[in-house]
Design a protein around this motif. Structure first.
Motif, PDB file in Angstrom:
ATOM      1  N   SER A  61       0.831  -1.204   0.000  1.00 19.69           N
ATOM      2  CA  SER A  61       0.000   0.000   0.000  1.00 19.69           C
ATOM      3  C   SER A  61       0.866   1.255   0.000  1.00 19.69           C
ATOM      4  N   VAL A  62       1.894   1.261   0.831  1.00 20.85           N
ATOM      5  CA  VAL A  62       2.804   2.407   0.902  1.00 20.85           C
ATOM      6  C   VAL A  62       3.532   2.588  -0.429  1.00 20.85           C
ATOM      7  N   ASP A  63       4.014   1.486  -1.003  1.00 22.60           N
ATOM      8  CA  ASP A  63       4.714   1.556  -2.287  1.00 22.60           C
ATOM      9  C   ASP A  63       3.804   2.088  -3.390  1.00 22.60           C
ATOM     10  N   ALA A  64       2.562   1.613  -3.429  1.00 26.05           N
ATOM     11  CA  ALA A  64       1.621   2.072  -4.461  1.00 26.05           C
ATOM     12  C   ALA A  64       1.348   3.567  -4.317  1.00 26.05           C
ATOM     13  N   ARG A  65       1.151   4.023  -3.083  1.00 27.66           N
ATOM     14  CA  ARG A  65       0.912   5.465  -2.858  1.00 27.66           C
ATOM     15  C   ARG A  65       2.124   6.295  -3.249  1.00 27.66           C
ATOM     16  N   ARG A  66       3.313   5.843  -2.851  1.00 26.90           N
ATOM     17  CA  ARG A  66       4.528   6.602  -3.158  1.00 26.90           C
ATOM     18  C   ARG A  66       4.783   6.653  -4.657  1.00 26.90           C
TER      19      ARG A  66
ATOM     20  N   LYS B 252       4.777   9.768  -9.604  1.00 25.24           N
ATOM     21  CA  LYS B 252       4.326   9.973 -10.977  1.00 25.24           C
ATOM     22  C   LYS B 252       3.631  11.321 -11.117  1.00 25.24           C
ATOM     23  N   ARG B 253       2.784  11.686 -10.147  1.00 27.57           N
ATOM     24  CA  ARG B 253       2.113  13.000 -10.198  1.00 27.57           C
ATOM     25  C   ARG B 253       3.142  14.122 -10.161  1.00 27.57           C
TER      26      ARG B 253
ATOM     27  N   GLY C 229      -3.122   5.693 -18.609  1.00 33.14           N
ATOM     28  CA  GLY C 229      -3.302   6.854 -17.753  1.00 33.14           C
ATOM     29  C   GLY C 229      -2.868   6.576 -16.335  1.00 33.14           C
ATOM     30  N   ALA C 230      -2.712   7.641 -15.599  1.00 34.57           N
ATOM     31  CA  ALA C 230      -2.275   7.525 -14.209  1.00 34.57           C
ATOM     32  C   ALA C 230      -3.457   7.160 -13.323  1.00 34.57           C
ATOM     33  N   PRO C 231      -3.212   6.343 -12.298  1.00 38.35           N
ATOM     34  CA  PRO C 231      -4.297   6.014 -11.377  1.00 38.35           C
ATOM     35  C   PRO C 231      -4.759   7.259 -10.634  1.00 38.35           C
ATOM     36  N   LYS C 232      -6.054   7.385 -10.487  1.00 38.25           N
ATOM     37  CA  LYS C 232      -6.625   8.526  -9.769  1.00 38.25           C
ATOM     38  C   LYS C 232      -7.345   8.099  -8.500  1.00 38.25           C
TER      39      LYS C 232
ATOM     40  N   ALA D 202      -4.409  -0.517  -1.267  1.00 37.75           N
ATOM     41  CA  ALA D 202      -3.982   0.571  -2.158  1.00 37.75           C
ATOM     42  C   ALA D 202      -3.287   0.079  -3.420  1.00 37.75           C
ATOM     43  N   SER D 203      -2.973  -1.206  -3.497  1.00 43.64           N
ATOM     44  CA  SER D 203      -2.386  -1.708  -4.734  1.00 43.64           C
ATOM     45  C   SER D 203      -3.447  -1.838  -5.824  1.00 43.64           C
ATOM     46  N   GLN D 204      -4.727  -1.789  -5.433  1.00 39.97           N
ATOM     47  CA  GLN D 204      -5.824  -1.804  -6.389  1.00 39.97           C
ATOM     48  C   GLN D 204      -6.161  -0.366  -6.744  1.00 39.97           C
ATOM     49  N   THR D 205      -5.882   0.018  -7.979  1.00 39.62           N
ATOM     50  CA  THR D 205      -6.119   1.387  -8.409  1.00 39.62           C
ATOM     51  C   THR D 205      -7.015   1.408  -9.635  1.00 39.62           C
ATOM     52  N   TRP D 206      -7.521   2.610  -9.943  1.00 38.16           N
ATOM     53  CA  TRP D 206      -8.386   2.807 -11.099  1.00 38.16           C
ATOM     54  C   TRP D 206      -8.108   4.183 -11.660  1.00 38.16           C
ATOM     55  N   THR D 207      -8.050   4.296 -12.977  1.00 39.71           N
ATOM     56  CA  THR D 207      -7.755   5.576 -13.629  1.00 39.71           C
ATOM     57  C   THR D 207      -8.974   6.477 -13.712  1.00 39.71           C
ATOM     58  N   GLY D 208     -10.150   5.922 -13.487  1.00 39.96           N
ATOM     59  CA  GLY D 208     -11.374   6.686 -13.645  1.00 39.96           C
ATOM     60  C   GLY D 208     -11.970   6.503 -15.027  1.00 39.96           C
ATOM     61  N   ARG D 209     -11.286   5.739 -15.861  1.00 46.10           N
ATOM     62  CA  ARG D 209     -11.773   5.462 -17.217  1.00 46.10           C
ATOM     63  C   ARG D 209     -12.295   4.037 -17.290  1.00 46.10           C
ATOM     64  N   GLY D 210     -13.249   3.843 -18.169  1.00 45.94           N
ATOM     65  CA  GLY D 210     -13.758   2.495 -18.378  1.00 45.94           C
ATOM     66  C   GLY D 210     -14.671   2.044 -17.254  1.00 45.94           C
ATOM     67  N   ARG D 211     -14.916   0.770 -17.239  1.00 46.06           N
ATOM     68  CA  ARG D 211     -15.823   0.171 -16.265  1.00 46.06           C
ATOM     69  C   ARG D 211     -15.245   0.284 -14.859  1.00 46.06           C
ATOM     70  N   LYS D 212     -16.109   0.590 -13.905  1.00 45.23           N
ATOM     71  CA  LYS D 212     -15.674   0.696 -12.505  1.00 45.23           C
ATOM     72  C   LYS D 212     -15.320  -0.690 -11.970  1.00 45.23           C
ATOM     73  N   PRO D 213     -14.179  -0.804 -11.294  1.00 41.00           N
ATOM     74  CA  PRO D 213     -13.845  -2.087 -10.652  1.00 41.00           C
ATOM     75  C   PRO D 213     -14.857  -2.400  -9.547  1.00 41.00           C
TER      76      PRO D 213
END
Length: 102
Positions: free
Chosen positions: A26-31, A36-37, A63-66, A73-84
């Motif tokens: 989770s920490v790695d995914a956030r960092r 990237k931002r 695209g970047a995860p939003k 936190a390793s599960q991310t979504w860009t906001g595009r396409g079908r919602k997980p």
């Protein structure tokens, strides 16, 4: 946080290890998302996209995860396409997309 490892059972120790590994992911995914931002912001200040700076083609970019799953936190979504499914469940439970934003 002080945990007396000597007093924990084998099952408790295994759960602690599993929880710690999950927290590290989770920490790695956030960092990574934060890095990237920051890189995208720096490239934008010079009038480029991060893809242009890195030499990647924009076509086909995911695209970047939003958004990130608060439980993992390793599960991310860009906001595009079908919602997980985790997004759908969070919205059903009363959370908003802002609550899930990175």
């Amino acid at each position: 946080m002080n945990i007396d490892l000597e007093t924990l059972s084998r099952d408790e120790l295994q759960k602690l290890i599993k929880d710690a590994e999950k927290a590290l992911k989770s920490v790695d995914a956030r960092r990574k998302a934060e890095a990237k931002r920051a890189a995208e912001k720096a490239a934008k200040e010079f009038g480029f996209s991060l893809d242009e700076v890195m030499g990647a083609t924009v076509k086909g970019s995911k695209g970047a995860p939003k958004f990130a799953n608060p439980a993992d936190a390793s599960q991310t979504w860009t906001g595009r396409g079908r919602k997980p499914n985790w997004v759908v469940e969070a919205l059903k439970s009363g959370k908003s997309l802002e609550d899930l934003a990175l």
